[in-house]
Design a protein around this motif. Sequence first.
Motif, PDB file in Angstrom:
ATOM      1  N   ALA A 186      -3.788   2.488  -3.642  1.00  0.00           N
ATOM      2  CA  ALA A 186      -2.822   3.126  -2.745  1.00  0.00           C
ATOM      3  C   ALA A 186      -1.903   2.108  -2.064  1.00  0.00           C
ATOM      4  O   ALA A 186      -1.140   2.470  -1.169  1.00  0.00           O
ATOM      5  N   LEU A 187      -1.967   0.839  -2.508  1.00  0.00           N
ATOM      6  CA  LEU A 187      -1.243  -0.228  -1.815  1.00  0.00           C
ATOM      7  C   LEU A 187      -0.074  -0.755  -2.642  1.00  0.00           C
ATOM      8  O   LEU A 187      -0.078  -0.674  -3.872  1.00  0.00           O
ATOM      9  N   ASP A 188       0.899  -1.330  -1.937  1.00  0.00           N
ATOM     10  CA  ASP A 188       2.031  -1.957  -2.631  1.00  0.00           C
ATOM     11  C   ASP A 188       1.614  -3.328  -3.171  1.00  0.00           C
ATOM     12  O   ASP A 188       0.541  -3.834  -2.837  1.00  0.00           O
ATOM     13  N   PRO A 189       2.452  -3.951  -4.014  1.00  0.00           N
ATOM     14  CA  PRO A 189       2.053  -5.219  -4.637  1.00  0.00           C
ATOM     15  C   PRO A 189       1.738  -6.340  -3.650  1.00  0.00           C
ATOM     16  O   PRO A 189       0.824  -7.138  -3.895  1.00  0.00           O
ATOM     17  N   ILE A 190       2.450  -6.415  -2.535  1.00  0.00           N
ATOM     18  CA  ILE A 190       2.189  -7.483  -1.558  1.00  0.00           C
ATOM     19  C   ILE A 190       0.830  -7.277  -0.904  1.00  0.00           C
ATOM     20  O   ILE A 190       0.020  -8.208  -0.777  1.00  0.00           O
ATOM     21  N   ALA A 191       0.546  -6.044  -0.496  1.00  0.00           N
ATOM     22  CA  ALA A 191      -0.761  -5.754   0.104  1.00  0.00           C
ATOM     23  C   ALA A 191      -1.875  -5.938  -0.914  1.00  0.00           C
ATOM     24  O   ALA A 191      -2.957  -6.431  -0.591  1.00  0.00           O
ATOM     25  N   THR A 192      -1.610  -5.567  -2.163  1.00  0.00           N
ATOM     26  CA  THR A 192      -2.603  -5.760  -3.227  1.00  0.00           C
ATOM     27  C   THR A 192      -2.941  -7.230  -3.394  1.00  0.00           C
ATOM     28  O   THR A 192      -4.114  -7.607  -3.529  1.00  0.00           O
ATOM     29  N   ALA A 193      -1.913  -8.079  -3.377  1.00  0.00           N
ATOM     30  CA  ALA A 193      -2.143  -9.524  -3.523  1.00  0.00           C
ATOM     31  C   ALA A 193      -3.021 -10.049  -2.394  1.00  0.00           C
ATOM     32  O   ALA A 193      -3.892 -10.901  -2.623  1.00  0.00           O
ATOM     33  N   LYS A 194      -2.829  -9.534  -1.183  1.00  0.00           N
ATOM     34  CA  LYS A 194      -3.649  -9.988  -0.060  1.00  0.00           C
ATOM     35  C   LYS A 194      -5.105  -9.563  -0.220  1.00  0.00           C
ATOM     36  O   LYS A 194      -6.022 -10.321   0.104  1.00  0.00           O
ATOM     37  N   ILE A 195      -5.324  -8.343  -0.713  1.00  0.00           N
ATOM     38  CA  ILE A 195      -6.695  -7.890  -0.946  1.00  0.00           C
ATOM     39  C   ILE A 195      -7.343  -8.740  -2.031  1.00  0.00           C
ATOM     40  O   ILE A 195      -8.511  -9.135  -1.925  1.00  0.00           O
ATOM     41  N   GLU A 196      -6.593  -9.056  -3.080  1.00  0.00           N
ATOM     42  CA  GLU A 196      -7.147  -9.880  -4.156  1.00  0.00           C
ATOM     43  C   GLU A 196      -7.480 -11.287  -3.657  1.00  0.00           C
ATOM     44  O   GLU A 196      -8.515 -11.861  -4.017  1.00  0.00           O
ATOM     45  N   GLU A 197      -6.620 -11.847  -2.817  1.00  0.00           N
ATOM     46  CA  GLU A 197      -6.919 -13.152  -2.218  1.00  0.00           C
ATOM     47  C   GLU A 197      -8.183 -13.077  -1.371  1.00  0.00           C
ATOM     48  O   GLU A 197      -9.012 -13.995  -1.360  1.00  0.00           O
ATOM     49  N   LEU A 198      -8.331 -11.968  -0.663  1.00  0.00           N
ATOM     50  CA  LEU A 198      -9.515 -11.777   0.176  1.00  0.00           C
ATOM     51  C   LEU A 198     -10.779 -11.703  -0.676  1.00  0.00           C
ATOM     52  O   LEU A 198     -11.810 -12.291  -0.326  1.00  0.00           O
ATOM     53  N   ILE A 199     -10.703 -11.000  -1.798  1.00  0.00           N
ATOM     54  CA  ILE A 199     -11.867 -10.918  -2.694  1.00  0.00           C
ATOM     55  C   ILE A 199     -12.276 -12.305  -3.157  1.00  0.00           C
ATOM     56  O   ILE A 199     -13.462 -12.653  -3.178  1.00  0.00           O
ATOM     57  N   HIS A 200     -11.294 -13.129  -3.509  1.00  0.00           N
ATOM     58  CA  HIS A 200     -11.600 -14.514  -3.894  1.00  0.00           C
ATOM     59  C   HIS A 200     -12.296 -15.248  -2.749  1.00  0.00           C
ATOM     60  O   HIS A 200     -13.261 -15.986  -2.960  1.00  0.00           O
ATOM     61  N   ALA A 201     -11.806 -15.055  -1.523  1.00  0.00           N
ATOM     62  CA  ALA A 201     -12.367 -15.766  -0.370  1.00  0.00           C
ATOM     63  C   ALA A 201     -13.789 -15.312  -0.057  1.00  0.00           C
ATOM     64  O   ALA A 201     -14.618 -16.099   0.421  1.00  0.00           O
ATOM     65  N   LEU A 202     -14.091 -14.046  -0.321  1.00  0.00           N
ATOM     66  CA  LEU A 202     -15.414 -13.496   0.000  1.00  0.00           C
ATOM     67  C   LEU A 202     -16.436 -13.760  -1.100  1.00  0.00           C
ATOM     68  O   LEU A 202     -17.636 -13.614  -0.870  1.00  0.00           O
ATOM     69  N   ARG A 203     -15.969 -14.134  -2.260  1.00  0.00           N
ATOM     70  CA  ARG A 203     -16.880 -14.388  -3.381  1.00  0.00           C
ATOM     71  C   ARG A 203     -17.908 -15.458  -3.004  1.00  0.00           C
ATOM     72  O   ARG A 203     -17.567 -16.499  -2.466  1.00  0.00           O
ATOM     73  N   GLY A 204     -19.153 -15.171  -3.279  1.00  0.00           N
ATOM     74  CA  GLY A 204     -20.228 -16.101  -2.966  1.00  0.00           C
ATOM     75  C   GLY A 204     -20.878 -15.819  -1.631  1.00  0.00           C
ATOM     76  O   GLY A 204     -22.062 -16.105  -1.444  1.00  0.00           O
ATOM     77  N   LYS A 205     -20.121 -15.235  -0.691  1.00  0.00           N
ATOM     78  CA  LYS A 205     -20.701 -14.827   0.592  1.00  0.00           C
ATOM     79  C   LYS A 205     -21.413 -13.483   0.454  1.00  0.00           C
ATOM     80  O   LYS A 205     -22.372 -13.191   1.172  1.00  0.00           O
ATOM     81  N   TYR A 206     -20.892 -12.647  -0.451  1.00  0.00           N
ATOM     82  CA  TYR A 206     -21.455 -11.329  -0.700  1.00  0.00           C
ATOM     83  C   TYR A 206     -21.457 -11.102  -2.213  1.00  0.00           C
ATOM     84  O   TYR A 206     -20.631 -11.671  -2.932  1.00  0.00           O
ATOM     85  N   ALA A 207     -22.350 -10.263  -2.677  1.00  0.00           N
ATOM     86  CA  ALA A 207     -22.236  -9.761  -4.045  1.00  0.00           C
ATOM     87  C   ALA A 207     -21.145  -8.689  -4.021  1.00  0.00           C
ATOM     88  O   ALA A 207     -21.193  -7.779  -3.197  1.00  0.00           O
TER      89      ALA A 207
END
Length: 275
Positions: free
Chosen positions: A201-222
Motif C-alpha cells: 500500500a506504499l509508494d516507492p520512496i516509503a517502500t525503499a525505507k521499509i526495505e532498508e529497515l528490514i536490512h537493519a533488523l536482520r539478525g536482531k529478529y527472525a
Amino acid sequence: MTDTQAPNPVRVDQTEPATPKAATHIKMSARDVNVFYGATHAIKDVSIDVDMENVTAFIGPSGCGKSTFLRTLNRMNDTIPIAKVTGDITLDGEDIYSPQMDVVQLRARVGMVFQKPNPFPKSIYENVAYGPRIHGLAPNKGAMDQIVEQSLKRAGLWDEVKDRLHDSGTALSGGQQQRLCIARAIAVDPEVILMDEPCSALDPIATAKIEELIHALRGKYAIVIVTHNMQQAARVSQKTAFFHLGNLVEYGETSDIFTNPREERTKDYITGRYG
C-alpha cells in the motif's frame, strides 16, 4: 514492472563474503503443516525452517497460500472459526499449538505487521507503549520512555517524530504509519517478525525505507516477509520459499531460486509465464 513480470535482471543483494557460513540458528520449524478452511485444503504438507540469520521471503501468485501459512506461525488462523491446522510448528523447540501455549505471549514473541498500516487511534507514543504496558515490561515512566525511544529508533522513525510523540499515529504518512506498526511490534521484544506484504500500500520512496529497515533488523529478529513483488524478494531476502496452489514448491537460497530454480513451476513463475 508488474508483480508477475520477470526481473530484468534480478538483482540479488548478497553482501556476505564468500566464506563458509556459520551454522544458522533455527528459530521456528514447521513440519507437515496443513490448513483447512472448512472443506477447502488451503495448505498442503508444508515443511520449512525460519532462522535468525536470514530474511525469508514467501512468494507466489495470489491465492497460493503464502499469507495463510504465514498466519499459522503466530496462530492468527485461530480467529477464523472454520480454520483447522494440523502438523507441527515449533518456536525454539516448543510446540506453539500445544494447549499449554499462551497465545497472547506467543503473539508477543512472534509479531505481525499487516499489509495495510493499522496504527491505533492513539498518540505515536501510546501506539508504541501499548504492548509493553499490557505485558508489564516497563516498571515506571522512565523505563517506558526508553522502550518507546529505542523501538522508534530501531524502526527508523525516531528522528521524524521525536518532537511530536503526542500527535496521533493516524496523522502520519502511510510509510511512517507502517514503520510505527513495526516499532509497535518491536516494543514487546519479539523474537520473530512476520510481515504480510508490508509495502503493497506504499509508494516507492516509503517502500525503499521499509526495505532498508528490514536490512537493519536482520539478525536482531527472525524475519519472514510475504511479497508479490519478486524484485523486492530478491532485494531483501536471503532465503525464498515459492508457494503454488497451497504447496511449497521450492525453498532455498534466494540467489538460487531466482537464477537457477530446481523446479519447472518456479522457473515459470519467475519468468512471468503465470502469476
